[in-house]
Scaffold this motif. Structure first.
Motif, PDB file in Angstrom:
ATOM      1  N   GLY A   9       0.814  -1.203   0.000  1.00  0.00           N
ATOM      2  CA  GLY A   9       0.000   0.000   0.000  1.00  0.00           C
ATOM      3  C   GLY A   9       0.852   1.259   0.000  1.00  0.00           C
ATOM      4  N   GLY A  10       0.186   2.390  -0.173  1.00  0.00           N
ATOM      5  CA  GLY A  10       0.897   3.654  -0.172  1.00  0.00           C
ATOM      6  C   GLY A  10       0.106   4.748  -0.841  1.00  0.00           C
ATOM      7  N   LEU A  11       0.783   5.827  -1.122  1.00  0.00           N
ATOM      8  CA  LEU A  11       0.170   6.985  -1.779  1.00  0.00           C
ATOM      9  C   LEU A  11       0.450   6.923  -3.278  1.00  0.00           C
ATOM     10  CD1 LEU A  11      -1.196   9.800  -1.696  1.00  0.00           C
ATOM     11  CD2 LEU A  11       1.098  10.746  -1.251  1.00  0.00           C
ATOM     12  N   VAL A  12      -0.592   7.086  -4.070  1.00  0.00           N
ATOM     13  CA  VAL A  12      -0.441   7.052  -5.527  1.00  0.00           C
ATOM     14  C   VAL A  12      -1.352   8.104  -6.137  1.00  0.00           C
ATOM     15  CG1 VAL A  12      -2.200   5.250  -5.783  1.00  0.00           C
ATOM     16  CG2 VAL A  12      -0.433   5.517  -7.548  1.00  0.00           C
ATOM     17  N   GLN A  13      -0.952   8.656  -7.256  1.00  0.00           N
ATOM     18  CA  GLN A  13      -1.759   9.662  -7.938  1.00  0.00           C
ATOM     19  C   GLN A  13      -2.887   8.994  -8.716  1.00  0.00           C
ATOM     20  OE1 GLN A  13       0.829  12.062 -10.366  1.00  0.00           O
ATOM     21  NE2 GLN A  13       1.481  13.310  -8.625  1.00  0.00           N
ATOM     22  N   PRO A  14      -3.966   9.714  -8.934  1.00  0.00           N
ATOM     23  CA  PRO A  14      -5.045   9.172  -9.773  1.00  0.00           C
ATOM     24  C   PRO A  14      -4.510   8.725 -11.130  1.00  0.00           C
ATOM     25  CG  PRO A  14      -5.787  11.145  -8.668  1.00  0.00           C
ATOM     26  CD  PRO A  14      -4.313  11.031  -8.376  1.00  0.00           C
ATOM     27  N   GLY A  15      -4.972   7.556 -11.577  1.00  0.00           N
ATOM     28  CA  GLY A  15      -4.478   6.989 -12.817  1.00  0.00           C
ATOM     29  C   GLY A  15      -3.278   6.073 -12.642  1.00  0.00           C
ATOM     30  N   GLY A  16      -2.713   6.064 -11.461  1.00  0.00           N
ATOM     31  CA  GLY A  16      -1.542   5.247 -11.196  1.00  0.00           C
ATOM     32  C   GLY A  16      -1.883   3.810 -10.861  1.00  0.00           C
ATOM     33  N   SER A  17      -0.847   3.048 -10.524  1.00  0.00           N
ATOM     34  CA  SER A  17      -0.989   1.624 -10.233  1.00  0.00           C
ATOM     35  C   SER A  17      -0.286   1.267  -8.932  1.00  0.00           C
ATOM     36  CB  SER A  17      -0.390   0.786 -11.363  1.00  0.00           C
ATOM     37  OG  SER A  17      -1.065   1.004 -12.583  1.00  0.00           O
ATOM     38  N   LEU A  18      -0.799   0.229  -8.303  1.00  0.00           N
ATOM     39  CA  LEU A  18      -0.163  -0.376  -7.138  1.00  0.00           C
ATOM     40  C   LEU A  18      -0.388  -1.880  -7.203  1.00  0.00           C
ATOM     41  CD1 LEU A  18      -1.080   1.828  -4.022  1.00  0.00           C
ATOM     42  CD2 LEU A  18       1.194   1.520  -5.007  1.00  0.00           C
ATOM     43  N   ARG A  19       0.524  -2.612  -6.597  1.00  0.00           N
ATOM     44  CA  ARG A  19       0.352  -4.054  -6.477  1.00  0.00           C
ATOM     45  C   ARG A  19       0.427  -4.430  -5.006  1.00  0.00           C
ATOM     46  NH1 ARG A  19       4.406  -9.036  -7.845  1.00  0.00           N
ATOM     47  NH2 ARG A  19       2.866 -10.542  -8.639  1.00  0.00           N
ATOM     48  N   LEU A  20      -0.673  -4.946  -4.494  1.00  0.00           N
ATOM     49  CA  LEU A  20      -0.716  -5.413  -3.120  1.00  0.00           C
ATOM     50  C   LEU A  20      -0.344  -6.888  -3.063  1.00  0.00           C
ATOM     51  CD1 LEU A  20      -4.049  -3.787  -1.874  1.00  0.00           C
ATOM     52  CD2 LEU A  20      -1.752  -2.794  -1.977  1.00  0.00           C
ATOM     53  N   SER A  21       0.302  -7.267  -1.979  1.00  0.00           N
ATOM     54  CA  SER A  21       0.632  -8.665  -1.731  1.00  0.00           C
ATOM     55  C   SER A  21       0.113  -9.070  -0.359  1.00  0.00           C
ATOM     56  CB  SER A  21       2.149  -8.884  -1.776  1.00  0.00           C
ATOM     57  OG  SER A  21       2.686  -8.547  -3.036  1.00  0.00           O
ATOM     58  N   CYS A  22      -0.201 -10.333  -0.220  1.00  0.00           N
ATOM     59  CA  CYS A  22      -0.619 -10.882   1.066  1.00  0.00           C
ATOM     60  C   CYS A  22       0.091 -12.217   1.250  1.00  0.00           C
ATOM     61  CB  CYS A  22      -2.128 -11.058   1.121  1.00  0.00           C
ATOM     62  SG  CYS A  22      -2.722 -11.952   2.571  1.00  0.00           S
ATOM     63  N   ALA A  23       1.006 -12.252   2.201  1.00  0.00           N
ATOM     64  CA  ALA A  23       1.756 -13.468   2.495  1.00  0.00           C
ATOM     65  C   ALA A  23       1.052 -14.237   3.609  1.00  0.00           C
ATOM     66  CB  ALA A  23       3.176 -13.120   2.907  1.00  0.00           C
ATOM     67  N   ALA A  24       0.773 -15.509   3.337  1.00  0.00           N
ATOM     68  CA  ALA A  24       0.016 -16.337   4.283  1.00  0.00           C
ATOM     69  C   ALA A  24       0.897 -17.401   4.912  1.00  0.00           C
ATOM     70  CB  ALA A  24      -1.150 -17.005   3.560  1.00  0.00           C
ATOM     71  N   SER A  25       0.586 -17.745   6.139  1.00  0.00           N
ATOM     72  CA  SER A  25       1.284 -18.827   6.819  1.00  0.00           C
ATOM     73  C   SER A  25       0.390 -19.399   7.909  1.00  0.00           C
ATOM     74  CB  SER A  25       2.605 -18.329   7.425  1.00  0.00           C
ATOM     75  OG  SER A  25       2.364 -17.307   8.364  1.00  0.00           O
ATOM     76  N   GLY A  26       0.678 -20.630   8.295  1.00  0.00           N
ATOM     77  CA  GLY A  26      -0.043 -21.249   9.399  1.00  0.00           C
ATOM     78  C   GLY A  26      -1.272 -22.036   9.014  1.00  0.00           C
ATOM     79  N   PHE A  27      -1.555 -22.132   7.718  1.00  0.00           N
ATOM     80  CA  PHE A  27      -2.681 -22.941   7.257  1.00  0.00           C
ATOM     81  C   PHE A  27      -2.365 -23.415   5.835  1.00  0.00           C
ATOM     82  CE2 PHE A  27      -4.717 -19.855   4.376  1.00  0.00           C
ATOM     83  CZ  PHE A  27      -4.143 -18.666   4.806  1.00  0.00           C
ATOM     84  N   THR A  28      -3.187 -24.319   5.341  1.00  0.00           N
ATOM     85  CA  THR A  28      -2.960 -24.879   4.006  1.00  0.00           C
ATOM     86  C   THR A  28      -3.504 -23.919   2.959  1.00  0.00           C
ATOM     87  OG1 THR A  28      -3.219 -27.087   4.957  1.00  0.00           O
ATOM     88  CG2 THR A  28      -3.207 -26.911   2.558  1.00  0.00           C
ATOM     89  N   PHE A  29      -2.652 -23.018   2.560  1.00  0.00           N
ATOM     90  CA  PHE A  29      -3.031 -21.896   1.695  1.00  0.00           C
ATOM     91  C   PHE A  29      -3.763 -22.348   0.438  1.00  0.00           C
ATOM     92  CE2 PHE A  29      -2.655 -17.685  -0.003  1.00  0.00           C
ATOM     93  CZ  PHE A  29      -2.397 -17.831  -1.356  1.00  0.00           C
ATOM     94  N   SER A  30      -3.276 -23.395  -0.191  1.00  0.00           N
ATOM     95  CA  SER A  30      -3.800 -23.775  -1.501  1.00  0.00           C
ATOM     96  C   SER A  30      -5.257 -24.208  -1.461  1.00  0.00           C
ATOM     97  CB  SER A  30      -2.939 -24.883  -2.111  1.00  0.00           C
ATOM     98  OG  SER A  30      -2.938 -26.021  -1.272  1.00  0.00           O
TER      99      SER A  30
END
Length: 116
Positions: A9-30
């Motif tokens: 996350g973060g600050l971005v101007q209108p029209g811009g792009s961001l890529r969020l990630s979510c790292a999981a652990s402690g369970f069977t993710f798949s």
């Protein structure tokens, strides 16, 4: 111990792009369906996008269709949200969610601010 840790996350101007990630652990993710939710100030939390446990089936909120893409890497236990053509209305805290049967887990969220 189950953990969902969002980043990107973060600050971005209108029209811009961001890529969020979510790292999981402690369970069977798949085996879990993974989703991104968001909550804007003064509003209820809303579902943004979901990707099923195996394969590529996805669903999106109408407000983000054609602009956001959810994906997952089961080898890395990570789910992503690519956000393009961002608008001020996309400003919110974005939460990662894992769900399987009656089990459900949440991350703590990452703030996305779209502003010039």
């Amino acid at each position: 111990q189950v953990q969902l840790v969002e980043s990107g996350g973060g600050l971005v101007q209108p029209g811009g792009s961001l890529r969020l990630s979510c790292a999981a652990s402690g369970f069977t993710f798949s085996t879990y369906a993974m989703s991104w939710y968001r909550q804007a100030p003064g509003k209820e939390r809303e579902l943004v996008a979901t990707i099923v446990s195996f394969g590529g089936s996805t669903n999106y909120a109408d407000s983000v269709k054609g602009r956001f893409t959810i994906s997952r890497d089961n080898a890395k236990n990570t789910v992503y949200l690519q956000m393009n053509s961002l608008k001020s209305g996309d400003t919110a805290v974005y939460y990662c969610n894992a769900r399987w049967a009656s089990m459900q887990y949440w991350g703590k969220g990452t703030l996305v601010t779209v502003s010039s």
